[in-house]
Design a protein around this motif. Structure first.
Motif, mmCIF file in Angstrom:
data_model
loop_
_atom_site.group_PDB
_atom_site.id
_atom_site.type_symbol
_atom_site.label_atom_id
_atom_site.label_comp_id
_atom_site.label_asym_id
_atom_site.label_seq_id
_atom_site.Cartn_x
_atom_site.Cartn_y
_atom_site.Cartn_z
ATOM 1 N N PRO A 288 27.650 44.890 45.450
ATOM 2 C CA PRO A 288 28.635 45.166 44.395
ATOM 3 C C PRO A 288 29.023 46.649 44.330
ATOM 4 C CG PRO A 288 26.903 43.731 43.566
ATOM 5 C CD PRO A 288 26.442 44.224 44.904
ATOM 6 N N VAL A 289 28.037 47.530 44.530
ATOM 7 C CA VAL A 289 28.324 48.964 44.497
ATOM 8 C C VAL A 289 29.164 49.367 45.707
ATOM 9 C CG1 VAL A 289 27.296 51.281 44.567
ATOM 10 C CG2 VAL A 289 26.234 49.478 43.198
ATOM 11 N N THR B 267 32.727 48.153 45.204
ATOM 12 C CA THR B 267 33.402 48.950 44.178
ATOM 13 C C THR B 267 33.855 50.283 44.770
ATOM 14 O OG1 THR B 267 32.078 47.935 42.421
ATOM 15 C CG2 THR B 267 33.160 50.024 41.915
ATOM 16 N N TYR C 283 34.467 50.856 47.912
ATOM 17 C CA TYR C 283 35.523 50.520 48.880
ATOM 18 C C TYR C 283 36.877 50.423 48.174
ATOM 19 C CZ TYR C 283 37.532 48.008 52.913
ATOM 20 O OH TYR C 283 38.289 47.623 53.995
ATOM 21 N N ILE C 284 36.892 49.709 47.050
ATOM 22 C CA ILE C 284 38.139 49.515 46.294
ATOM 23 C C ILE C 284 38.629 50.835 45.704
ATOM 24 C CG2 ILE C 284 39.124 48.412 44.240
ATOM 25 C CD1 ILE C 284 37.157 46.035 44.878
ATOM 26 N N LEU C 285 37.715 51.637 45.184
ATOM 27 C CA LEU C 285 38.110 52.930 44.605
ATOM 28 C C LEU C 285 38.706 53.849 45.667
ATOM 29 C CD1 LEU C 285 35.132 53.628 42.148
ATOM 30 C CD2 LEU C 285 37.479 52.970 41.558
ATOM 31 N N SER D 104 31.471 35.122 37.055
ATOM 32 C CA SER D 104 30.344 35.769 37.731
ATOM 33 C C SER D 104 29.197 34.786 37.930
ATOM 34 C CB SER D 104 29.856 36.958 36.898
ATOM 35 O OG SER D 104 28.623 37.444 37.392
#
Length: 308
Positions: A21-22, A25, A27-29, A258
Motif C-alpha cells: 500500500p505504501v 501510494t 507510485y501514484i504521488l 477494502s
C-alpha cells in the motif's frame, strides 16, 4: 516475483509485499507530481500502472453485484484470539450469523454451548470447523517437526454433495504493538526495524514449507475445495500466490471496498481470505467491521455451490 521466487531462496520480495500500500501510494504521488511538472515520463508510468490493477484489487475492490444462482451457503472465517476480548461476545456473534460453515483460528479450545446444533471437529486448541451439515474425514495438516498445525481440513456433505473445507493458520509472527511502534529515537527505531526483519525472514521461510504441504492436500482433493483462514500474509506475497493457485479469491469476485481484516495496527493489512474451486462462485464477500471482539474482523462470504 513472489509468484516465482520462494522465500528460502530470496525472501526480500516477500518483505516488500508487506509495504505494497505504501509503495503504490508513492507510485501514484510521483505520477501526479510528474503530471503537474509536465514530465513525459508521467504517461509512461500511467500505462505501466495498468499492470498493478489486479494487485491493487486484492486490497481494494469494487465488484459488481452478483446474481444468486442455484443453492448457496454462508461461510464465516474468524480468528477469535481465543476469546480474550470477550468469549461471550464471540459466541453470541457466531450464533447470530446462522452460518452453514464456521471456520475459526486461534480458538483456544473454546466451547460453544450456543452452537450445540452444529457438528464440530475435535478440539486441538488452534483450529475448529463447525457446520450444520454432515462432517467427516477431519485431518490436521502439519509437518512432523511443527508444533502448531498449518491447517485443518474436513469434508462436509451439503445437499448430497461433498465439499472439502481447509481452514488455514500459517505460523504467526508473534509481534507485540510496542515492538513495531516507532518513536523519535532513531537508534531505538533502527534496532526495532532490525529485530522486525530478523523475525520476518525466518517466518517467511517457515511459511513456504507450510504452504507447500497445504497445497499438496488441496491438489489431491477429490472434492471441490473451499480454503479460508488467517494466512498471516498479505496479498501479492508468496503465500497468497501459492495457496490461491488454481483457486478463485472470493474478494476479487464479489468484494467491495477494502479487504483489510487485521486492525490491531494502524496500517492496512489483509491477512484473512476465502478461496474456492473455480466451479464455486462467490456471491458476496464482507469484512465485518461492525464488531471489535478480536484483533481480526470476521470475514463472511456467501458461495454458490456446484450443482450436478
Amino acid at each position: 516475483m513472489n509468484a516465482y521466487v520462494p522465500p528460502k531462496i530470496f525472501p526480500w520480495f516477500n518483505l516488500l509485499s508487506l509495504g505494497f500500500p505504501v509503495l503504490m501510494t508513492g507510485y501514484i504521488l510521483l505520477i501526479i507530481f510528474w503530471v503537474f511538472s509536465w514530465k513525459k515520463r508521467a504517461f509512461v508510468f500511467m500505462l505501466a500502472g495498468l499492470l498493478f490493477l489486479t494487485p491493487i484489487k486484492r486490497w481494494i475492490n469494487f465488484s459488481s453485484e452478483k446474481k444468486e444462482t442455484g443453492s448457496k451457503i454462508k461461510v464465516v472465517s474468524f480468528n477469535t484470539r481465543a476469546g480474550t476480548m470477550g468469549k461471550d461476545e464471540v459466541i453470541h456473534y457466531l450464533k447470530s450469523q446462522d452460518a452453514d460453515v464456521i471456520l475459526l483460528q486461534e480458538d483456544g479450545g473454546m466451547e460453544y454451548p450456543a452452537l450445540k446444533d452444529y457438528n464440530r471437529t475435535a478440539s486441538n486448541g488452534v483450529l475448529s470447523i463447525l457446520t450444520k451439515h454432515k462432517l467427516s474425514n477431519e485431518k490436521l495438516i502439519k509437518s512432523a517437526d511443527e508444533e502448531l498445525p498449518a491447517a485443518l481440513q474436513a469434508d462436509i456433505e451439503i445437499k448430497g454433495k461433498t465439499y472439502r473445507f481447509v481452514n488455514v493458520y500459517l505460523y504467526p509472527f508473534k509481534f507485540e504493538k510496542e515492538m513495531v511502534r516507532l518513536n523519535g529515537n532513531s537508534d531505538a527505531n533502527e534496532e526495532k526495524l532490525k529485530d522486525i526483519i530478523k523475525r520476518l525472514i525466518p517466518t517467511f521461510k517457515k511459511h513456504q514449507g507450510q504452504v507447500d504441504l497445504i497445497h499438496e492436500n488441496i491438489e489431491s482433493s477429490p472434492y471441490p475445495v473451499i480454503v479460508t483462514g488467517d494466512f498471516n500474509s498479505v496479498p501479492n506475497s508468496y503465500e497468497y500466490y501459492h495457496l490461491s493457485k488454481g483457486l478463485e479469491d472470493a474478494f476479487l469476485t464479489a468484494g467491495r471496498g477494502s479487504a483489510t481484516s487485521f486492525h490491531d495496527y494502524k496500517f492496512p493489512l489483509r491477512i484473512d481470505y476465502v478461496f474456492t474451486t473455480q466451479s464455486i462462485k462467490a456471491i458476496s464477500y464482507v469484512v465485518d467491521r461492525s464488531v471489535s471482539i478480536s484483533d481480526h474482523y470476521p470475514v463472511i462470504s456467501e458461495l454458490s455451490l456446484v450443482e450436478k
